[in-house]
Design an enzyme around this catalytic site. Sequence first.
Site, short mmCIF file in Angstrom:
data_model
loop_
_atom_site.label_atom_id
_atom_site.label_comp_id
_atom_site.label_asym_id
_atom_site.label_seq_id
_atom_site.Cartn_x
_atom_site.Cartn_y
_atom_site.Cartn_z
CB THR A 38 -0.96 0.05 1.21
OG1 THR A 38 -0.25 0.46 2.39
CG2 THR A 38 -1.62 -1.30 1.44
CG ASP B 138 -4.60 8.45 4.46
OD1 ASP B 138 -4.07 8.00 5.50
OD2 ASP B 138 -4.84 9.67 4.30
CB SER C 180 7.15 -1.27 17.31
OG SER C 180 7.09 -0.34 18.37
CE1 TYR D 298 7.86 6.74 15.64
CE2 TYR D 298 9.41 6.44 17.45
CZ TYR D 298 8.91 6.05 16.22
OH TYR D 298 9.44 4.95 15.59
CE LYS E 64 6.31 3.44 15.69
NZ LYS E 64 5.72 2.63 14.59
#
Length: 277
Positions: free
Chosen positions: A32, A56, A134, A148, A152
């Site tokens: 994708t 998306d 990850s 961020y 994660k």
Amino acid sequence: MAKTWMITGVSSGFGREMTEQLLSAGDRVIGTVRSTAKVADLIKKYPDTFDCVILDVTDAAKVTETVNEAAAKHGRIDVYVSNAGYGLFGAAEELSLEEIDRILNTNLRGSIAFIRAAIPHLRKQGGGRIIQISSYGGQVAYPGNSLYHATKFGIEGFCESVAQEVAPFGIDVTIVEPGGARTEFRYGSARVAKLMPEYDGSATHAFLKMLDPKNGLAPGDPAKMAARIIESADTEKPLLHMVLGSQALKATIATLQKRLAEYETETELAASTDIVE
């Protein structure tokens, strides 16, 4: 034996590197992208084994629809790789609500939607693999990376739970925790908030040095990391957490040891809140 893989975000980084290696080895990849511009060469070179799909991942309904269409078209998909994501740098108060929503929708909600959509197909076919890309930043936190890390740490908790849920169906889950690598994550796709002078010169803005290639490149080799991820799909008992990069492993172990040592001091505190009959 050739496998069929579905990988999100194959226009750059680990997604692109994995796709190149898999296609050259004769595997099939459903990849994708948000735009085909960066993968036009792969579309031309592998017309029969590279199925490029526009997606998306922030559109959860579209994620489910795309996964269902891919499964219907290709039949068995052996490995689903949730890779799409990016880095966002800046102190918590420097980030806009729009920036916060966007990274949560991409890195966390997008990954959750993709994995949830894959599970019914893996269950019905009797097994397979889920690989979540990850970061060692899913275990180790640094200043200037709060959102961020939130994505994660969040996706790792989700995957640890899902791994237990799907194990009875022959589905294995691996969370890949790479250290710094020479990909577009640092040197192209990383986003930086509107910085405040109050944090200048502090550890919170230390990421600016990291993002500048003039200060030295990251130690991780994307090709080697991609190869290890691909190899993990053939292991009989794959790791739940797979750390890539010696610096990343060292930092992760040190962080977990420090965390454990702190918890071990809390025995009396924890017990003090129990109901004593």
